[in-house]
Each structure stands twice: as structure tokens, then as C-alpha cells.
Design a protein around this motif. Sequence first.
Motif, PDB file in Angstrom:
ATOM      1  N   ALA A  48      82.590  54.708  60.941  1.00 34.64           N
ATOM      2  CA  ALA A  48      83.829  54.267  61.583  1.00 34.64           C
ATOM      3  C   ALA A  48      83.571  53.733  62.978  1.00 34.64           C
ATOM      4  O   ALA A  48      84.165  52.740  63.402  1.00 34.64           O
ATOM      5  N   LEU A  49      82.667  54.382  63.709  1.00 34.06           N
ATOM      6  CA  LEU A  49      82.405  53.985  65.091  1.00 34.06           C
ATOM      7  C   LEU A  49      81.716  52.631  65.170  1.00 34.06           C
ATOM      8  O   LEU A  49      82.105  51.766  65.965  1.00 34.06           O
ATOM      9  N   SER A  50      80.692  52.424  64.357  1.00 36.43           N
ATOM     10  CA  SER A  50      79.951  51.167  64.417  1.00 36.43           C
ATOM     11  C   SER A  50      80.796  49.996  63.951  1.00 36.43           C
ATOM     12  O   SER A  50      80.698  48.885  64.481  1.00 36.43           O
ATOM     13  N   LEU A  51      81.673  50.237  62.969  1.00 36.42           N
ATOM     14  CA  LEU A  51      82.522  49.155  62.479  1.00 36.42           C
ATOM     15  C   LEU A  51      83.585  48.771  63.509  1.00 36.42           C
ATOM     16  O   LEU A  51      84.084  47.651  63.503  1.00 36.42           O
ATOM     17  N   GLY A  52      83.912  49.704  64.409  1.00 34.34           N
ATOM     18  CA  GLY A  52      84.924  49.410  65.417  1.00 34.34           C
ATOM     19  C   GLY A  52      84.585  48.190  66.235  1.00 34.34           C
ATOM     20  O   GLY A  52      85.415  47.283  66.411  1.00 34.34           O
ATOM     21  N   GLY A  99      90.364  52.493  73.051  1.00 38.24           N
ATOM     22  CA  GLY A  99      90.625  53.907  73.304  1.00 38.24           C
ATOM     23  C   GLY A  99      90.524  54.723  72.035  1.00 38.24           C
ATOM     24  O   GLY A  99      90.024  55.856  72.039  1.00 38.24           O
ATOM     25  N   TRP A 100      90.973  54.140  70.928  1.00 39.28           N
ATOM     26  CA  TRP A 100      90.822  54.808  69.628  1.00 39.28           C
ATOM     27  C   TRP A 100      89.363  54.839  69.190  1.00 39.28           C
ATOM     28  O   TRP A 100      88.912  55.812  68.574  1.00 39.28           O
ATOM     29  N   VAL A 101      88.625  53.784  69.502  1.00 36.46           N
ATOM     30  CA  VAL A 101      87.187  53.803  69.220  1.00 36.46           C
ATOM     31  C   VAL A 101      86.521  54.937  69.995  1.00 36.46           C
ATOM     32  O   VAL A 101      85.635  55.633  69.480  1.00 36.46           O
ATOM     33  N   LEU A 102      86.962  55.136  71.225  1.00 37.03           N
ATOM     34  CA  LEU A 102      86.438  56.232  72.036  1.00 37.03           C
ATOM     35  C   LEU A 102      86.714  57.582  71.373  1.00 37.03           C
ATOM     36  O   LEU A 102      85.844  58.456  71.332  1.00 37.03           O
ATOM     37  N   ALA A 103      87.915  57.736  70.830  1.00 34.54           N
ATOM     38  CA  ALA A 103      88.263  58.980  70.138  1.00 34.54           C
ATOM     39  C   ALA A 103      87.396  59.181  68.896  1.00 34.54           C
ATOM     40  O   ALA A 103      86.960  60.308  68.601  1.00 34.54           O
ATOM     41  N   ILE A 104      87.128  58.101  68.171  1.00 30.21           N
ATOM     42  CA  ILE A 104      86.252  58.201  67.001  1.00 30.21           C
ATOM     43  C   ILE A 104      84.846  58.604  67.435  1.00 30.21           C
ATOM     44  O   ILE A 104      84.164  59.380  66.758  1.00 30.21           O
ATOM     45  N   GLY A 105      84.394  58.085  68.587  1.00 29.37           N
ATOM     46  CA  GLY A 105      83.090  58.467  69.111  1.00 29.37           C
ATOM     47  C   GLY A 105      83.010  59.952  69.424  1.00 29.37           C
ATOM     48  O   GLY A 105      81.992  60.605  69.152  1.00 29.37           O
ATOM     49  N   VAL A 106      84.084  60.487  69.985  1.00 27.89           N
ATOM     50  CA  VAL A 106      84.125  61.935  70.251  1.00 27.89           C
ATOM     51  C   VAL A 106      84.055  62.707  68.931  1.00 27.89           C
ATOM     52  O   VAL A 106      83.344  63.712  68.813  1.00 27.89           O
TER      53      VAL A 106
END
Length: 493
Positions: free
Chosen positions: A289-293, A449-456
Motif C-alpha cells: 500500500a505504501l509503495s503504490l501511494g 497525509g494518508w500515505v504517512l498513516a499507511i507508513g506508520v
Amino acid sequence: MAAESTTSPPDTGREPFSPGLRKVIAVTTLGAFMTFLDSTIVNVALQTLTIKMDASLSTIQWLVTAYLLAMAAVIPISGWLGMRLGAKRVFIGAITLFTLASLACGLATSIDQLIVFRTIQGIGGIAVPVSQAILVRAAGPRLMARVMSVSGIPVIMAPVIGPTVGGLLLQHVGWRSIFLVNIPIGIITVLLALWLLPADTAAQPGRLDVPGLVTIVGSSIALTYGLAEIGNSGDAGSPKVVVALVAGVALLVAFVVLSLRSAKPLLDIRLFKGRLYTAASLTNFFMGALSLGAVILMPLYFQVVRGEDAVNTGLLLIPQGVGVAIAMWRVARFVDRFGSGPVALVGGLISIASTVPFVVIGAHTSYWWIGVAMVVRGFGIGTCAVPAVTAAYRAVSMMKIPDATVQLNMGQRIGGSLGAAILAVVLQKQLQDAHSSGDQASGFGVAFGWVLAIGVAATLPALLLAVTERNAAAAAAAPPAAPAGSLNEAGKA
């Protein structure tokens, strides 16, 4: 299940790959590279195809959706087919099918034909998990990290260079060339596979678990369709999306129940009883999910906010590929020195920190600043992704490699689809709101910001992976406890 790597000496990074292993890396990586490159090139051409085919964008979008659904249908059975027919045979057959389907796509005269041939291409995409299984078996536990790093560079670079290649082909050759470009790559891959891949022998995987196959394929298709529709429309509440997602989850639960009751299930989900494998698989899921962001958001930012064309957009995406390549070059040594968990955790933290600049991105943010942030972010993603996959494979026996390969591929793809769906909904709402304010860049900041949340979210299982590895190493290093009888005798003496 205990990791096999516990009995293998660490890889120093200086031992050269054997000639046989180098051949396997070259062939399998080329085949995987072709399929990934094709996907990114086609994505760039959707707008052009709406004009050439005189079709709506929603119809053209089925070129992507049909491909994803076909892959979702065949990946679950790839492990069983590899054992039954031989992984080399399945790989060659899949690449041949993909190449012929590419030729058919290039010769198509209607959108209906093109969608059918893209579906066949998706079936040929079974080459990806099969090639990974071949590579993992050839590498063995000790060289796993280094082999995953080397083979991962072209595959991860494909989404970076795909938009540039696609843009150039569309501008100077024509839309048919985006499919025909696969033909020479496919022919070369098949010839090299026949010549270089070692012969394999078919095993006896037992009778096909038909109930398990039906439920997992149905679940995979339903979830992929539902998430793809969210990504296309940005509407998560439409009836067809809700029905697809509910059906997908229900079928997944049914698959788990049936697999636990089966003596020889299609996929051995009991692998998830191991903490190490579970933590690595969860990290792999969120990294998808993170890389596809960035793959989704950054091209749109360059085109929507900055007004760049497809070719320039592809060139502007190169810095992230550079960061990933740097990580791939060094991460294997880090893994063998410090362990998969700590390295994945550090990579996750780097990806989180390097996503922050994108949260505050503006309409006039310096391209140099964006490029530096993309390099660091790519480095973080690569430093987290490779250790996670390496840890998952090292946590299972060689006999379970086909099961692990299918599960990791499905997890990564569904994770990527989930990330794409979430970001599509968020971005569409933000861009609609931006019509009144005229500030489109801020909408991308919210999406990041949602990508940041996925990273967490990706970093949490990486932390679990690090803790689990540390506990396992401590338990292995602890001296064995003396038998109770010997302690009593020592007390009497």
C-alpha cells in the motif's frame, strides 16, 4: 515454523553468485520486469485509448481492471501448478501466453477485443509468483537477502521508467506499440528460460483442493474488483463496491475455515502461526500500500498541479527509483549483519520521515527539493520491503516456498489495491473541494497525509518483526537447561 536460516552461516556479501544462480536471476527478473513494465505503460495510455477506440474512460478502465482480475484469479493456484507441472514449464508457458496476448492486443480492432486480450495477458501474469518461487529455491536461505535485492531492482524500476517509455511510444510510434514492445522481450525471455533455467521435476502436490480454490479465487476477484472500482470512481459507498467487498471478505473467511479443516489445503495458512512469518507478511502487505501511494499520487501531482506531460512526468519520477536502487544495493549486507527486523524498522522510519515533505507540498515547490525527498523515500521503502520478504521466506521450510510465494504476492497486491482505493477516495474529495478554493496542491498534501498513516501502519509489524527476531536469537543463544535429575544429584553432592 522455525526459520531455516538459523542453521546457515551468514552471507558476507563477498561470495560471488554461482553461474547457475546468476542465470536464474537474469531469466526470472526479465520475465517479471516485462509484466510490471507493461502495467505501468498501459496506465499512461488510457486517455489516448479513449480517443483511438472511441470509448468512454469507464470502459477503457476495464483494460486495467480485467488484467487485475485475471491475475487475482490465477495467482492462488500458481503454487499448486508449479509443483504439479514443474515451475520451469509453468513459467515458460506463462511468458509465452503473455507474449501472444500482447501481440493480439497490438492487432486488436475494437475495445471489446482489447479487453479480452488484456484478460489473457493477466492470466500470463502468473509468471510473476512462479518466477519468484524459482528464484527463492535457487538462492536458498543464506543468499536470500542478496538475491532479493539484486532481482528486485529492475522490477521496482519498471513503474518508474514505464510512464516515460509509454509517453515516448505514444508520441512517436502509436498506441499499438505499447503492447508490441513486449514481443521481443517475451521471445528473449522464453529462449533464455529454455536454455538457462535448470530442469525441474514435477512433484505430487496431491489432489487439487477445489473448495479452497473456489473460495480463495472468488475472494481475490471480489476484493480486487471492489477496490479497483473505488480507485476508478472514488466512491466507496456504491452498491456494487459494497457487495463485492462483503462477498470478498465472506469468501476469505470461508477459505480460512475450509483450509484449517483440510489435510492438504491449496494454501497452508498455518504458516501464519509463526510470529516471524506473520510479522513479515503484514509488513509486506502494508509496504504494498505504501509503495503504490507514490506511484499513484506523484504522477497525478506533476500532471494536474504542475501541468507536465507523460514523458516529463516519467523523468521526474526517476529520483524515487534511484533511492530504491541504492537501498537494494546495500540492504542485503545490512540484513545479514543486523537482521531483517531491525533493518525493516529503520527503513519504515525513513519512509515515514521522508513522506512528511509531501504532506506540505505546494504548487510551486522546488523540483530539486521534491527530487531529494523522493530519493530518501525510495531508499526507505526499499530498505523496508526487501528485509520483510527475506524474513518471510527464511521463516518457512523449502517445501513451503510455493505457499509463501502465493501468500506474499496476494498480500502485496491486495495491499496495493487497498492503498490505491483509499488514496483515490481521499484525493477525489480533496480535488472537488479545491475547485472552489483553486488550491489543488493542498489536496495532494492531504492525500500524502494518508500515505504517512499507511507508513506508520507498515512500521508497526516491522517493529514486531524486530522484537520477534531478537527474542528468537536470545532463545537460540541461551544455554540449555540442565535436567532436573542432574540438579538434584548436584545438590546431594
